[in-house]
Design an enzyme around this catalytic site. Structure first.
Site, PDB file in Angstrom:
ATOM      1  N   ALA A  72       0.631  -1.045  -0.023  1.00 48.08           N
ATOM      2  CA  ALA A  72       0.182   0.086   0.059  1.00 48.08           C
ATOM      3  C   ALA A  72       0.885   1.168  -0.145  1.00 48.08           C
ATOM      4  CB  ALA A  72      -1.027  -0.058   1.551  1.00 48.08           C
ATOM      5  N   GLY A 111       0.616  -5.227   0.119  1.00 53.77           N
ATOM      6  CA  GLY A 111      -0.900  -4.851  -0.728  1.00 53.77           C
ATOM      7  C   GLY A 111      -0.030  -5.425  -1.851  1.00 53.77           C
ATOM      8  N   GLU A 114      -0.939  -9.410  -1.899  1.00 55.42           N
ATOM      9  CA  GLU A 114      -1.920  -9.398  -1.639  1.00 55.42           C
ATOM     10  C   GLU A 114      -2.486  -9.448  -2.971  1.00 55.42           C
ATOM     11  OE1 GLU A 114      -2.824  -6.540   2.179  1.00 55.42           O
ATOM     12  OE2 GLU A 114      -3.354  -8.135   2.787  1.00 55.42           O
ATOM     13  N   GLU A 134       3.671  -6.374   6.780  1.00 53.89           N
ATOM     14  CA  GLU A 134       3.067  -5.643   8.128  1.00 53.89           C
ATOM     15  C   GLU A 134       3.107  -4.968   8.958  1.00 53.89           C
ATOM     16  OE1 GLU A 134       1.656  -7.107   5.290  1.00 53.89           O
ATOM     17  OE2 GLU A 134       0.416  -5.677   4.124  1.00 53.89           O
TER      18      GLU A 134
HETATM   19  N1  3HC Z   1       4.362   3.747   0.411  1.00 55.31           N
HETATM   20  C1  3HC Z   1       5.366   5.130  -0.096  1.00 55.31           C
HETATM   21  N2  3HC Z   1       6.117   5.170  -0.345  1.00 55.31           N
HETATM   22  C2  3HC Z   1       7.232   4.143  -0.007  1.00 55.31           C
HETATM   23  C3  3HC Z   1       6.558   2.205   0.268  1.00 55.31           C
HETATM   24  C4  3HC Z   1       5.255   2.351   0.446  1.00 55.31           C
HETATM   25  N3  3HC Z   1       4.930   0.849   0.619  1.00 55.31           N
HETATM   26  N4  3HC Z   1       7.979   1.116   0.038  1.00 55.31           N
HETATM   27  C5  3HC Z   1       8.669   2.208   0.158  1.00 55.31           C
HETATM   28  N5  3HC Z   1       8.666   3.535  -0.281  1.00 55.31           N
HETATM   29  C6  3HC Z   1       9.594   5.094  -0.024  1.00 55.31           C
HETATM   30  C7  3HC Z   1      10.826   5.004   0.777  1.00 55.31           C
HETATM   31  O1  3HC Z   1       9.705   5.838   1.614  1.00 55.31           O
HETATM   32  C8  3HC Z   1      11.855   5.808  -0.479  1.00 55.31           C
HETATM   33  O2  3HC Z   1      11.656   6.920  -0.410  1.00 55.31           O
HETATM   34  P1  3HC Z   1      12.016   7.946  -1.086  1.00 55.31           P
HETATM   35  O3  3HC Z   1      13.502   7.558  -2.444  1.00 55.31           O
HETATM   36  O4  3HC Z   1      11.632   9.305  -0.961  1.00 55.31           O
HETATM   37  O5  3HC Z   1      13.038   7.988   0.811  1.00 55.31           O
HETATM   38  C9  3HC Z   1      11.659   4.556  -2.005  1.00 55.31           C
HETATM   39  O6  3HC Z   1      10.137   4.618  -1.636  1.00 55.31           O
HETATM   40  C10 3HC Z   1      12.656   3.452  -1.442  1.00 55.31           C
HETATM   41  O7  3HC Z   1      12.564   2.582  -0.871  1.00 55.31           O
HETATM   42  P2  3HC Z   1      14.325   2.561  -0.204  1.00 55.31           P
HETATM   43  O8  3HC Z   1      14.427   3.335   0.304  1.00 55.31           O
HETATM   44  O9  3HC Z   1      13.294   1.515   1.292  1.00 55.31           O
HETATM   45  O10 3HC Z   1      14.030   1.276  -1.341  1.00 55.31           O
HETATM   46  P3  3HC Z   1      14.652   0.067  -0.862  1.00 55.31           P
HETATM   47  O11 3HC Z   1      15.035  -0.423  -2.213  1.00 55.31           O
HETATM   48  O12 3HC Z   1      16.086   0.276  -0.037  1.00 55.31           O
HETATM   49  O13 3HC Z   1      13.368  -1.725  -0.953  1.00 55.31           O
HETATM   50  C11 3HC Z   1      11.417  -2.301  -0.381  1.00 55.31           C
HETATM   51  C12 3HC Z   1      12.213  -1.565  -1.287  1.00 55.31           C
HETATM   52  C13 3HC Z   1      11.912  -3.464  -0.274  1.00 55.31           C
HETATM   53  C14 3HC Z   1      10.458  -2.238  -1.534  1.00 55.31           C
HETATM   54  C15 3HC Z   1      11.133  -1.064   1.208  1.00 55.31           C
HETATM   55  O14 3HC Z   1      10.884   0.344   0.410  1.00 55.31           O
HETATM   56  C16 3HC Z   1      10.165  -1.520   2.043  1.00 55.31           C
HETATM   57  O15 3HC Z   1      10.626  -2.388   2.805  1.00 55.31           O
HETATM   58  N6  3HC Z   1       9.433  -0.545   1.912  1.00 55.31           N
HETATM   59  C17 3HC Z   1       7.198  -1.148   2.863  1.00 55.31           C
HETATM   60  C18 3HC Z   1       6.844  -2.297   2.430  1.00 55.31           C
HETATM   61  C19 3HC Z   1       5.604  -2.727   2.820  1.00 55.31           C
HETATM   62  O16 3HC Z   1       5.921  -2.032   4.012  1.00 55.31           O
HETATM   63  N7  3HC Z   1       4.896  -2.737   2.035  1.00 55.31           N
HETATM   64  C20 3HC Z   1       3.877  -3.060   3.292  1.00 55.31           C
HETATM   65  C21 3HC Z   1       3.150  -1.826   3.123  1.00 55.31           C
HETATM   66  S1  3HC Z   1       1.392  -2.047   4.302  1.00 55.31           S
HETATM   67  C22 3HC Z   1       0.901  -2.539   3.413  1.00 55.31           C
HETATM   68  O17 3HC Z   1       0.248  -2.693   2.577  1.00 55.31           O
HETATM   69  C23 3HC Z   1      -0.880  -3.163   3.780  1.00 55.31           C
HETATM   70  C24 3HC Z   1      -2.033  -3.276   3.528  1.00 55.31           C
HETATM   71  O18 3HC Z   1      -2.153  -4.737   4.005  1.00 55.31           O
HETATM   72  C25 3HC Z   1      -3.270  -2.912   2.698  1.00 55.31           C
END
Ligand code: 3HC
Ligand code: NAI
Length: 698
Positions: A72, A111, A114, A134
């Site tokens: 998400a 997501g 998912e 998450e």
């Molecule tokens: N939403 C918005 N921005 C995001 C994001 C997300 N889910 N994931 C990463 N970003 C942004 C970061 O803030 C960063 O922004 P910046 O360059 O402005 O600082 C940019 O994307 C790059 O991220 P990283 O520096 O972390 O890049 P990496 O290549 O090291 O890692 C990644 C990539 C493995 C995808 C890592 O970013 C990550 O783990 N992201 C989060 C994934 C996550 O937690 N997903 C679940 C979200 S909650 C959800 O999905 C709820 C659902 O169940 C409804």
């Protein structure tokens, strides 16, 4: 081949003709293809059009850029949801009467996974990773993931994946049925897979309809809760994730989804997940240096030197070797060198025994570390990290020597905990190449790296070290020069107040318990015992003027000799409070004219945490830290501040700054001491009704 733009980030095109005609929906929403509203809209529109188009026989969902959907869009969490919902896009995929194939590279997270689980099939390239992270944001998967994943992998694996948040790779995903095929050319492979499915007339199974893996013994959950209990202490989200998987095995799918939704809402509206989401961005911000151009050149670091193979030098050497960077480690004599290398070897052997790395990998890493007693071995290194005793004169002397030995351009870093990096720089002809790299103990394990910018440190050197930090798997935070930098300077204030509380009648066990219950891994006295009570203690100058000096003088050294603030069982290392220590403290308090009383736990907590907040605000005001969130990153990764309260600055906001300010004032009036002098910045932010977490430095 015509490409239609469905939204600003999603396109639709077609490949092939007749029965081979496949619709390809491509998401391109940099940087990580998060599920922003235009992505959800694009998937829904693409699915609707492709489903209605009679010429289309199958649909492939694929992403451009570095990754499949990584979840998400976390930046949207704080605003009202914008339609369409993710569920609408998911239903369009799952209920489609044509085969839907998700083509996955990079990371399918949250997501993203998912969504992928709503396709009828999943193909991936060999490097893809799959996870529901998450829990790391204080949440649970809120788009049916908690009900679908156990149906694919079985509840046991889903428990592991959802409570750890750790992803699995393609091979494991293939083995557990999360992926149907691993291909080398993802786009072409996915299209061919879709055609094969059409040609074979394979049934389109929806994961939601599968129940074949859901029969489990209820002891699975009891045992699993026991297993993760210690690691997840204080966190709400892991338990809620477990409850969702229990729902998956005991309730029909739609009911399970309703349970998931209810628990998701509880977490989403709570403080823990707000703190963890804040931390997610704080960690990423910390790596950015304001004013440093993105294209600042970086020096190549291919070979590193470490001076001193003691507690820190050994761990620092391992941090480099662990990522394949060759290290030369130099000691002052053969005996100290042998001792240091033996510790490094035994650490690697222990990792191999535990199975976290193979024996061959342990040997390979060890082979990257070259021991020596000759500093001239540093003549060809790109960077040297000094980790000798904490003595400024010694460090200045060593920096002068290293400056003569190291090649021009080599970076000279100090691991000092408190001392003035500028004075070390002044002892060299290359002050621009001198910087602090403050690792935390054990340096091969702890994630934090305080990168200390000296007055004259070159931008190029800062950029190089910040990038190198990530390469060695550390979380870097740039800080300025002062006594103890960010972390230790704040910790020192806590210690002053803890020692006062001891005299007033709190015991080491009470203080440690209060800190532990707040969520730290251990309290200040357990930490002293672990580090060694005699660190920084000098027998020749010790004069019984503090509790610690008295304990050291009586031969107590902490865990290493089984006696410190606690006594330790020789076998199990379990600690027990020692009445003798309590009596020593009482007698010392009496000699100082301090009357003892019962101190409440609430007072202990306030007096230990509020000085941390106050000092943090001063550090921010002085520009020693760039952002309040950097301070939180330091405390969470360097000292184990519980991430679910967001770190000291975020925590102060949740308590309420007016209350924080009033209490600091009141304690200051009652107790006195520089650490209770109210930070003007803190006072200002509180008066303005602002938030400390958003405040920035000078
Ligand atoms: N939403 C918005 N921005 C995001 C994001 C997300 N889910 N994931 C990463 N970003 C942004 C970061 O803030 C960063 O922004 P910046 O360059 O402005 O600082 C940019 O994307 C790059 O991220 P990283 O520096 O972390 O890049 P990496 O290549 O090291 O890692 C990644 C990539 C493995 C995808 C890592 O970013 C990550 O783990 N992201 C989060 C994934 C996550 O937690 N997903 C679940 C979200 S909650 C959800 O999905 C709820 C659902 O169940 C409804
Ligand atoms: P230590 O006493 O374990 O190791 C220091 C090593 O340096 C010893 O092995 C000693 O033989 C060697 N040494 C001394 N002078 C030398 C010289 N001229 N040439 C080569 N080697 C020399 O100390 P520790 O704990 O590793 O600390 C090192 C530095 O790291 C200090 O500045 C300390 O403040 C800092 N630090 C320590 C932390 C800790 O928790 N121990 C945490 C973070 C930083």
């Amino acid at each position: 081949m015509r490409m239609t733009a469905l939204t600003e980030s999603v396109t639709l095109e077609h490949e092939g003709e007749g029965p081979a005609r496949v619709a390809v929906i491509t998401i391109d929403n940099p940087p990580v293809n998060a599920l922003s509203h235009h992505v959800r809209q694009g998937i829904l529109d693409g699915m609707t059009q492709a489903a209605a188009d009679e010429s289309v026989t199958a649909i492939v969902l694929i992403c451009a850029g570095r990754t499949f959907i990584a979840g998400a869009d976390i930046t949207e969490f704080s605003s009202a949801p914008k339609p369409p919902s993710l569920q609408a896009a998911q239903v369009a995929m799952e209920d489609c009467v044509k085969p839907v194939v998700a083509a996955i590279h990079g990371t399918a997270l949250g997501g993203g996974l998912e969504v992928a689980m709503c396709a009828h099939f999943r193909v991936a390239d060999a490097g893809a990773r799959f996870g529901l992270p998450e829990v790391k944001l204080g949440l649970l998967p809120g788009a049916g993931g908690t009900q679908r994943l156990p149906r694919v992998t079985g509840p046991a694996k889903a428990l592991e994946m959802m409570t750890s948040g750790e992803p699995i790779g393609s091979a494991e995903a293939l083995e557990c049925g999360l992926v149907d095929e691993v291909v080398s050319d993802l786009r072409q492979g996915a299209i061919e897979f879709a055609r094969k499915v059409v040609a074979e007339g394979r049934p389109l199974t929806r994961i939601r309809d599968r129940n074949d893996k859901l029969s489990v013994d209820p002891s699975l959950f009891t045992d699993f809760r026991k297993k993760i209990g210690a690691k997840t202490r204080g966190f709400l989200a892991p338990e809620y994730n477990v409850q969702c998987i229990e729902a998956a095995v005991s309730q029909p799918f739609d009911e399970g989804v309703a349970t998931e939704r209810r628990l998701f809402e509880v977490l989403m509206s709570g403080t823990q997940s707000k703190a963890q989401q804040y931390y997610f961005f704080a960690e990423r911000e910390a790596a950015k240096v304001p004013g440093l151009a993105k294209d600042t050149p970086k020096r190549p670091i291919e070979k590193v030197g470490v001076l001193g193979a003691g507690t820190m030098g050994g761990g620092i050497s391992m941090s480099f070797a662990n990522v394949g960077i060759p290290v030369t480690v130099v000691e002052r004599d053969q005996e100290s060198l042998d001792r240091g290398m033996a510790v490094i070897r035994s650490n690697y052997e222990r990792s191999a025994k535990r199975g976290s790395i193979s024996a061959a990998e342990a040997e390979a890493r060890l082979a990257l570390i070259t021991p020596s007693v000759d500093q001239s071995e540093f003549s060809d290194v790109d960077m040297v990290v000094e980790a000798v005793f904490e003595d400024l004169d010694l460090k200045k002397q060593v920096f002068g020597e290293l400056d003569r030995i190291c090649k021009p351009g080599a970076i000279m870093a100090s691991n000092t905990s408190f001392l003035d990096v500028d004075q070390m720089a002044a002892a060299t002809q290359r002050p621009g190449s001198v910087i602090g790299t403050h690792f935390f103990s054990p340096a091969n394990v702890m994630k934090l790296l305080e990168v200390v910018r000296g007055d004259r440190t070159d931008d190029e050197v800062i950029a190089t070290v910040m990038t190198l930090s990530k390469r060695i798997n550390k979380i870097p935070t740039l800080v300025g020069v002062c006594d103890g930098f960010v972390g230790n300077r704040m910790l020192s204030q806590r210690r002053i107040e803890a020692d006062r509380l001891l005299l007033e009648g709190a015991t080491p066990a009470q203080i440690d318990q209060v800190i532990y219950d707040f969520g730290f891994p251990m309290g200040p006295y357990a930490m002293s015992d672990l580090a060694g009570l005699d660190i920084g203690w000098n027998a020749s100058t010790s004069s019984g003027s503090t509790v610690r000096e008295i304990l050291c003088e009586s031969g107590r050294r902490g865990q290493k000799n089984g006696r410190g603030y606690y006594v330790y069982d020789a076998e199990t290392r379990a600690s027990t409070p020692d009445p003798e220590v309590v009596e020593t403290i009482r007698a010392f308090a009496a000699s100082q004219g301090v009357a003892q009383r019962t101190v409440t736990d609430d007072e202990v907590l306030e007096r230990l945490l509020l000085p941390i907040v106050n000092e943090g605000a001063k550090i921010l005001e002085e520009g020693i830290a760039t952002r309040a969130s950097d301070i939180d990153v330091v405390w969470i990764n360097g000292y184990g501040w519980p991430v679910y309260t967001g770190g000291p600055m975020f925590w102060a906001d949740t308590v309420g700054l007016p209350e924080v300010v009033a209490k600091i004032r009141a304690y200051g009036e009652r107790l006195g001491g520089r650490h209770w002098d109210l930070s003007p910045l803190l006072e200002r932010v509180a008066t303005d009704g602002g938030k400390l977490q958003a405040a920035t430095g000078a």
